[in-house]
Design a protein around this motif. Structure first.
Motif, PDB file in Angstrom:
ATOM      1  N   LEU A 153       1.411  13.833   8.175  1.00  0.00           N
ATOM      2  CA  LEU A 153       1.100  12.141   8.013  1.00  0.00           C
ATOM      3  C   LEU A 153       1.103  11.997   6.781  1.00  0.00           C
ATOM      4  O   LEU A 153       1.268  12.731   5.768  1.00  0.00           O
ATOM      5  CB  LEU A 153      -0.835  12.187   7.431  1.00  0.00           C
ATOM      6  CG  LEU A 153      -1.125  10.550   7.383  1.00  0.00           C
ATOM      7  CD1 LEU A 153      -1.022   9.918   8.197  1.00  0.00           C
ATOM      8  CD2 LEU A 153      -2.617  10.803   7.531  1.00  0.00           C
ATOM      9  N   LEU A 154       2.561  11.197   6.871  1.00  0.00           N
ATOM     10  CA  LEU A 154       3.840  10.328   6.539  1.00  0.00           C
ATOM     11  C   LEU A 154       3.013   9.108   5.148  1.00  0.00           C
ATOM     12  O   LEU A 154       3.123   7.967   6.163  1.00  0.00           O
ATOM     13  CB  LEU A 154       4.852  10.342   6.255  1.00  0.00           C
ATOM     14  CG  LEU A 154       6.362  10.534   5.325  1.00  0.00           C
ATOM     15  CD1 LEU A 154       6.130  11.267   4.360  1.00  0.00           C
ATOM     16  CD2 LEU A 154       7.294  10.311   6.330  1.00  0.00           C
ATOM     17  N   TYR A 155       2.821   9.076   4.380  1.00  0.00           N
ATOM     18  CA  TYR A 155       2.277   7.355   3.950  1.00  0.00           C
ATOM     19  C   TYR A 155       3.260   7.188   2.124  1.00  0.00           C
ATOM     20  O   TYR A 155       3.101   8.159   1.613  1.00  0.00           O
ATOM     21  CB  TYR A 155       1.174   7.859   4.237  1.00  0.00           C
ATOM     22  CG  TYR A 155       0.640   8.584   3.109  1.00  0.00           C
ATOM     23  CD1 TYR A 155      -0.006   7.346   1.389  1.00  0.00           C
ATOM     24  CD2 TYR A 155       0.688   9.955   3.180  1.00  0.00           C
ATOM     25  CE1 TYR A 155      -0.933   8.802   0.474  1.00  0.00           C
ATOM     26  CE2 TYR A 155      -0.172  10.544   2.097  1.00  0.00           C
ATOM     27  CZ  TYR A 155      -0.804   9.670   0.677  1.00  0.00           C
ATOM     28  OH  TYR A 155      -1.124  11.076   0.242  1.00  0.00           O
ATOM     29  N   ARG A 156       3.088   5.948   2.458  1.00  0.00           N
ATOM     30  CA  ARG A 156       4.168   6.022   0.440  1.00  0.00           C
ATOM     31  C   ARG A 156       2.057   5.235  -0.283  1.00  0.00           C
ATOM     32  O   ARG A 156       1.032   4.700   0.700  1.00  0.00           O
ATOM     33  CB  ARG A 156       4.292   3.963   0.992  1.00  0.00           C
ATOM     34  CG  ARG A 156       6.025   4.603   1.469  1.00  0.00           C
ATOM     35  CD  ARG A 156       7.009   3.512   0.895  1.00  0.00           C
ATOM     36  NE  ARG A 156       8.214   3.449   2.046  1.00  0.00           N
ATOM     37  CZ  ARG A 156       9.217   4.486   1.953  1.00  0.00           C
ATOM     38  NH1 ARG A 156       8.969   4.913   0.433  1.00  0.00           N
ATOM     39  NH2 ARG A 156      10.332   4.471   1.905  1.00  0.00           N
ATOM     40  N   PRO A 157       2.108   5.416  -0.943  1.00  0.00           N
ATOM     41  CA  PRO A 157       0.651   4.809  -2.036  1.00  0.00           C
ATOM     42  C   PRO A 157       0.954   3.224  -1.779  1.00  0.00           C
ATOM     43  O   PRO A 157       1.591   3.077  -1.704  1.00  0.00           O
ATOM     44  CB  PRO A 157       1.179   4.955  -3.399  1.00  0.00           C
ATOM     45  CG  PRO A 157       2.359   6.541  -3.189  1.00  0.00           C
ATOM     46  CD  PRO A 157       3.051   6.165  -1.940  1.00  0.00           C
ATOM     47  N   GLY A 158      -0.421   2.871  -2.025  1.00  0.00           N
ATOM     48  CA  GLY A 158      -1.121   1.985  -1.410  1.00  0.00           C
ATOM     49  C   GLY A 158      -1.091   0.855  -0.405  1.00  0.00           C
ATOM     50  O   GLY A 158      -1.134   0.565  -0.022  1.00  0.00           O
ATOM     51  N   TYR A 159      -0.581   2.143   0.910  1.00  0.00           N
ATOM     52  CA  TYR A 159      -0.855   1.651   2.139  1.00  0.00           C
ATOM     53  C   TYR A 159      -1.629   1.907   2.946  1.00  0.00           C
ATOM     54  O   TYR A 159      -2.500   2.105   4.227  1.00  0.00           O
ATOM     55  CB  TYR A 159       1.042   1.609   3.129  1.00  0.00           C
ATOM     56  CG  TYR A 159       1.098   1.152   2.584  1.00  0.00           C
ATOM     57  CD1 TYR A 159       1.679  -0.328   3.018  1.00  0.00           C
ATOM     58  CD2 TYR A 159       2.167   1.427   1.660  1.00  0.00           C
ATOM     59  CE1 TYR A 159       2.612  -1.072   2.004  1.00  0.00           C
ATOM     60  CE2 TYR A 159       3.314   0.120   0.705  1.00  0.00           C
ATOM     61  CZ  TYR A 159       3.345  -0.939   1.834  1.00  0.00           C
ATOM     62  OH  TYR A 159       4.537  -2.438   0.870  1.00  0.00           O
ATOM     63  N   LEU A 160      -2.200   3.973   2.808  1.00  0.00           N
ATOM     64  CA  LEU A 160      -2.691   4.482   3.368  1.00  0.00           C
ATOM     65  C   LEU A 160      -4.600   4.293   3.097  1.00  0.00           C
ATOM     66  O   LEU A 160      -5.447   3.756   2.111  1.00  0.00           O
ATOM     67  CB  LEU A 160      -2.772   6.238   2.778  1.00  0.00           C
ATOM     68  CG  LEU A 160      -3.841   7.071   3.638  1.00  0.00           C
ATOM     69  CD1 LEU A 160      -2.764   7.422   5.061  1.00  0.00           C
ATOM     70  CD2 LEU A 160      -3.801   7.954   3.022  1.00  0.00           C
ATOM     71  N   PRO A 161      -5.094   4.005   5.034  1.00  0.00           N
ATOM     72  CA  PRO A 161      -6.294   3.186   4.544  1.00  0.00           C
ATOM     73  C   PRO A 161      -8.245   4.538   3.688  1.00  0.00           C
ATOM     74  O   PRO A 161      -7.234   5.682   4.466  1.00  0.00           O
ATOM     75  CB  PRO A 161      -6.570   2.699   5.620  1.00  0.00           C
ATOM     76  CG  PRO A 161      -5.624   3.485   6.201  1.00  0.00           C
ATOM     77  CD  PRO A 161      -4.752   3.414   5.954  1.00  0.00           C
ATOM     78  N   ALA A 162      -8.475   4.192   2.739  1.00  0.00           N
ATOM     79  CA  ALA A 162      -9.626   5.157   1.957  1.00  0.00           C
ATOM     80  C   ALA A 162     -10.778   4.805   2.853  1.00  0.00           C
ATOM     81  O   ALA A 162     -11.656   5.051   2.620  1.00  0.00           O
ATOM     82  CB  ALA A 162      -9.155   4.871   0.965  1.00  0.00           C
ATOM     83  N   THR A 163     -11.204   3.264   2.984  1.00  0.00           N
ATOM     84  CA  THR A 163     -12.647   3.033   3.272  1.00  0.00           C
ATOM     85  C   THR A 163     -13.055   2.520   4.891  1.00  0.00           C
ATOM     86  O   THR A 163     -13.915   2.482   5.293  1.00  0.00           O
ATOM     87  CB  THR A 163     -12.989   1.788   2.664  1.00  0.00           C
ATOM     88  OG1 THR A 163     -11.844   0.506   2.274  1.00  0.00           O
ATOM     89  CG2 THR A 163     -12.946   2.115   1.133  1.00  0.00           C
ATOM     90  N   LYS A 164     -12.020   1.772   4.992  1.00  0.00           N
ATOM     91  CA  LYS A 164     -11.916   1.646   7.417  1.00  0.00           C
ATOM     92  C   LYS A 164     -10.756   2.019   7.925  1.00  0.00           C
ATOM     93  O   LYS A 164      -9.149   1.079   7.152  1.00  0.00           O
ATOM     94  CB  LYS A 164     -12.065   0.400   7.098  1.00  0.00           C
ATOM     95  CG  LYS A 164     -12.996  -0.303   8.332  1.00  0.00           C
ATOM     96  CD  LYS A 164     -12.460  -1.623   8.468  1.00  0.00           C
ATOM     97  CE  LYS A 164     -12.873  -2.331   9.975  1.00  0.00           C
ATOM     98  NZ  LYS A 164     -13.663  -4.000   9.663  1.00  0.00           N
ATOM     99  N   LEU A 165     -10.532   2.267   8.531  1.00  0.00           N
ATOM    100  CA  LEU A 165      -9.099   2.620   9.060  1.00  0.00           C
ATOM    101  C   LEU A 165      -9.247   1.790  10.745  1.00  0.00           C
ATOM    102  O   LEU A 165     -10.269   1.074  11.333  1.00  0.00           O
ATOM    103  CB  LEU A 165      -9.371   3.693  10.000  1.00  0.00           C
ATOM    104  CG  LEU A 165      -8.039   4.148  10.866  1.00  0.00           C
ATOM    105  CD1 LEU A 165      -6.746   3.885  10.179  1.00  0.00           C
ATOM    106  CD2 LEU A 165      -8.024   5.587  11.451  1.00  0.00           C
ATOM    107  N   GLY A 166      -8.345   0.761   9.610  1.00  0.00           N
ATOM    108  CA  GLY A 166      -8.312  -0.867  11.251  1.00  0.00           C
ATOM    109  C   GLY A 166      -7.361  -0.043  12.541  1.00  0.00           C
ATOM    110  O   GLY A 166      -7.394   0.519  12.840  1.00  0.00           O
TER     111      GLY A 166
END
Length: 280
Positions: free
Chosen positions: A145-158
C-alpha cells in the motif's frame, strides 16, 4: 481472511518518514483490523579505504555521520510509531535493522514476505520510496500500500476502486484486497475498455459477481481508453471519481535485475493520485 499482520516501512534516510504518515498508517490499520509492526532500516555506507579522500574531505567521517543520522531518525520514528500504535491497540513490533544504502529496498521486501501487507509512505521526490514499493510488490509476493501523507483514510474508508482488466495480476490484487474492500463505504470496479483487444465491454461483470459472492456490492464503471495511454485514462477517471483507495495489479518483468514495468503500473507508481494498493 483478515489482514492481521501488517508491516509499516519507516524511512530513515535522508529524511525520516513524516509523523503524519505514521499516524495515518496506525489509524488505517485500526480501521481495517489487525496489528502493525514498524520497520526502520538504518543505512550503512561501505567505504573502501582511500587515504587521499579521507585526508582531503574526511570521507570516512562523513559516512559515519550520515549512518549515525539515519539511526537517530529511525529511533525517533520508531518511538513515535510505538506510542501511536500502542495507544490505538494495534502495536505489533518495532525493529530497527541495518542494511547498505542501496540494499534497503531488497531488505524491506525480504521482511515483507511474512506479512499480509506492507505499507510504504511516500516522502520527498527521489527519496527511494518508490523503489522500495517496487521491490516489495515484485520480490516479496505480498501486496503493498503506497500512499502520500494526508491522503490515507484513518477514521473511515470511503469509496474504493478496483482497476480490472481480467488479468492474473488484477485477480491477485482483488483477492488480496478483499478484507479492505469489505470495510469500504462503496466499491466500484473500473474497466478501461478498448485499451487492448481483451478489454471489451462487460469485462468487469465477473469481478463484480465475485465481490458479491463475498457480500460486497460493487458498481461497474467502464471508460473508453481508445487512443489514450492507460495512465491518462486512469488519471481522468480519478479526477472525477471520489476515491479513497485504488486497487490494481502490478505488471512487470525482471531483466538484468531491473524491472520493466507495465504502462499503468509505471504511471501510478511515479505519481499516485490516491492511496494505491498493488499486488503482483
Amino acid at each position: 481472511m483478515s489482514l492481521s499482520d501488517i508491516l509499516l516501512q519507516i524511512d530513515t534516510y535522508p529524511d525520516p518518514t513524516p509523523p503524519e504518515a505514521i499516524e495515518e498508517a496506525v489509524g488505517f490499520v485500526r480501521l481495517i483490523g489487525g496489528k502493525v509492526s514498524g520497520l526502520a532500516v538504518g543505512v550503512s555506507f561501505p567505504i573502501h579505504s582511500n587515504r587521499i579522500a579521507d585526508y582531503l574531505i574526511g570521507l570516512s567521517s562523513m559516512a559515519d555521520d550520515e549512518q549515525a543520522r539515519s539511526l537517530v531518525n529511525g529511533r525517533a520514528s520508531l518511538a513515535a510509531f510505538t506510542a501511536a500504535a500502542e495507544g490505538a491497540g494495534v502495536f505489533g513490533q518495532a525493529p530497527l535493522e541495518r542494511a547498505d544504502y542501496y540494499a534497503v529496498a531488497e531488505h524491506v521486501a525480504l521482511r515483507a514476505r511474512t506479512r499480509d501487507l506492507c505499507m510504504t509512505p511516500l516522502g520527498k521526490p527521489l527519496d527511494g520510496q518508490t523503489e522500495v514499493a517496487t521491490s516489495v510488490v515484485f520480490d516479496s509476493g505480498r501486496p503493498v500500500l503506497l500512499y502520500r501523507p494526508g491522503y490515507l483514510p484513518a477514521t473511515k474508508l470511503g469509496p474504493a476502486v478496483v482497476a480490472w482488466d481480467g488479468g492474473r495480476c488484477a485477480a491477485r490484487a482483488l483477492a488480496d484486497a478483499l478484507p479492505i474492500l469489505a470495510r469500504a463505504e462503496t466499491v466500484r470496479v473500473l474497466a478501461v475498455v478498448n485499451e487492448k483487444p481483451a478489454a471489451v465491454a462487460g469485462l468487469a461483470a465477473e469481478a463484480a459477481r465475485h465481490l458479491q459472492a463475498h457480500g460486497i456490492d460493487a458498481a461497474i464503471d467502464e471508460v473508453d481508453g481508445r487512443d489514450a495511454p492507460i495512465g491518462e485514462s486512469l488519471d481522468a477517471y480519478l479526477a472525477k471519481a471520489a476515491c479513497d483507495l485504488l486497487i490494481m495489479g502490478a505488471y512487470g518483468r525482471s531483466r538484468a535485475r531491473e524491472f520493466i514495468l507495465g504502462g499503468a503500473t509505471q504511471h501510478m507508481l511515479r505519481d499516485p493520485k490516491v492511496p494505491l494498493f498493488l499486488a503482483h
